[in-house]
Scaffold this motif. Sequence first.
Motif, short mmCIF file in Angstrom:
data_model
loop_
_atom_site.label_atom_id
_atom_site.label_comp_id
_atom_site.label_asym_id
_atom_site.label_seq_id
_atom_site.Cartn_x
_atom_site.Cartn_y
_atom_site.Cartn_z
N MET A 58 -5.15 -3.21 -6.40
CA MET A 58 -4.61 -3.15 -7.76
C MET A 58 -4.16 -1.73 -8.08
N ASP A 59 -4.91 -0.73 -7.61
CA ASP A 59 -4.50 0.67 -7.79
C ASP A 59 -3.17 0.94 -7.09
N ILE A 60 -2.98 0.34 -5.91
CA ILE A 60 -1.71 0.51 -5.18
C ILE A 60 -0.55 -0.01 -6.01
N THR A 61 -0.73 -1.17 -6.62
CA THR A 61 0.36 -1.74 -7.43
C THR A 61 0.67 -0.85 -8.64
N LYS A 62 -0.37 -0.24 -9.20
CA LYS A 62 -0.16 0.63 -10.36
C LYS A 62 0.48 1.96 -9.96
N LEU A 63 0.10 2.47 -8.78
CA LEU A 63 0.62 3.76 -8.33
C LEU A 63 2.08 3.70 -7.92
N TYR A 64 2.50 2.60 -7.29
CA TYR A 64 3.81 2.58 -6.65
C TYR A 64 4.79 1.57 -7.27
N HIS A 65 4.34 0.68 -8.12
CA HIS A 65 5.21 -0.21 -8.90
C HIS A 65 6.29 -0.90 -8.06
N THR A 66 5.95 -1.32 -6.87
CA THR A 66 6.94 -1.97 -6.01
C THR A 66 6.69 -3.48 -5.98
N GLU A 67 7.76 -4.25 -6.14
CA GLU A 67 7.67 -5.69 -5.97
C GLU A 67 8.26 -6.05 -4.61
N TYR A 68 7.68 -7.04 -3.94
CA TYR A 68 8.13 -7.42 -2.60
C TYR A 68 8.62 -8.86 -2.59
N ASP A 69 9.61 -9.09 -1.72
CA ASP A 69 10.16 -10.44 -1.56
C ASP A 69 9.41 -11.22 -0.49
N PHE A 70 8.87 -10.49 0.50
CA PHE A 70 8.15 -11.15 1.59
C PHE A 70 6.96 -10.29 2.02
N ILE A 71 5.87 -10.96 2.37
CA ILE A 71 4.70 -10.34 2.96
C ILE A 71 4.65 -10.80 4.42
N VAL A 72 4.64 -9.85 5.37
CA VAL A 72 4.73 -10.22 6.79
C VAL A 72 3.54 -9.64 7.55
N PRO A 73 2.55 -10.48 7.90
CA PRO A 73 1.42 -9.99 8.69
C PRO A 73 1.79 -9.80 10.15
N MET A 74 1.13 -8.84 10.79
CA MET A 74 1.35 -8.62 12.21
C MET A 74 0.60 -9.71 13.01
N PRO A 75 1.22 -10.19 14.09
CA PRO A 75 0.57 -11.24 14.89
C PRO A 75 -0.70 -10.72 15.55
N SER A 76 -1.69 -11.61 15.64
CA SER A 76 -2.98 -11.21 16.21
C SER A 76 -3.73 -12.46 16.64
#
Length: 256
Positions: free
Chosen positions: A97-115
């Motif tokens: 939540m702190d990250i969202t407040k600090l950088y105010h960026t909205e994303y269109d896609f969340i892409v996890p690395m394969p594992s």
Amino acid sequence: MGLVITGNLVTVDHSIVDWMLTDVVGNPTLENFDGLNVHVVFKRTLPDAKSRRLKRKTKSIRGDNCPIIYALKGKDGLITNYTSIKLLSNSFNSITMDITKLYHTEYDFIVPMPSSSPLSTIIATRLAKIFKAPICNDYFKKITIEDAYKLLDRADLSVEDEKSLSYRLKKAKEEVGFFGSLPMKSIPTKYRQAFPPLVYDKAMAGKFTDKKVLLVDDLLATGTTLKCARDLLVGNNRPELVKGICLIGSFGKAKR
């Protein structure tokens, strides 16, 4: 704000600073790998003194300098408990939540690395709820041992280096099979440029054009996987923005 290892049990103790910062204090941080900004939820720190002495003596350390990741994945014989997972989960929620407040960026896609572990996907699922963005699980896949042998044949290496890497690939093949995913830890850092860890699904080329993409990984070491993912995205999609986020950071210099 750290970890305690008792036998094979890894537990969270907010009152110490060994291995990583597990509370909100000192987190999040931001690391940069070749122009790619990566948000780090939990900053990694030095192991406890006993573990450092053991590493000097044996040249290795259980859990590869990040025992909680290995415990969460059930690797190296390490385990954790519900209380520790709950403590980390609570910190994770506050820090992201702190990250969202600090950088105010909205994303269109969340892409996890394969594992082989679901950890990155679990993290991505939680981030998808925070950023209200869909997850794209199928864009990347790890290169196989078969792919690595082909890359080795094309690599411009000395005979000695080629023999050394061939032996490492042989050991990896014994562990995961010829068509199994290449464990990047089997490739020394100085050779990893010759072995890009990911390939992409060509059928999805263009999916991320003009989109904002957040790449998700569980552990930062050299940043090789996230950089490779960024390069594949940029080369095949021309996204508007690519950033990364990682559960636990590297030992490199980070900025608040």
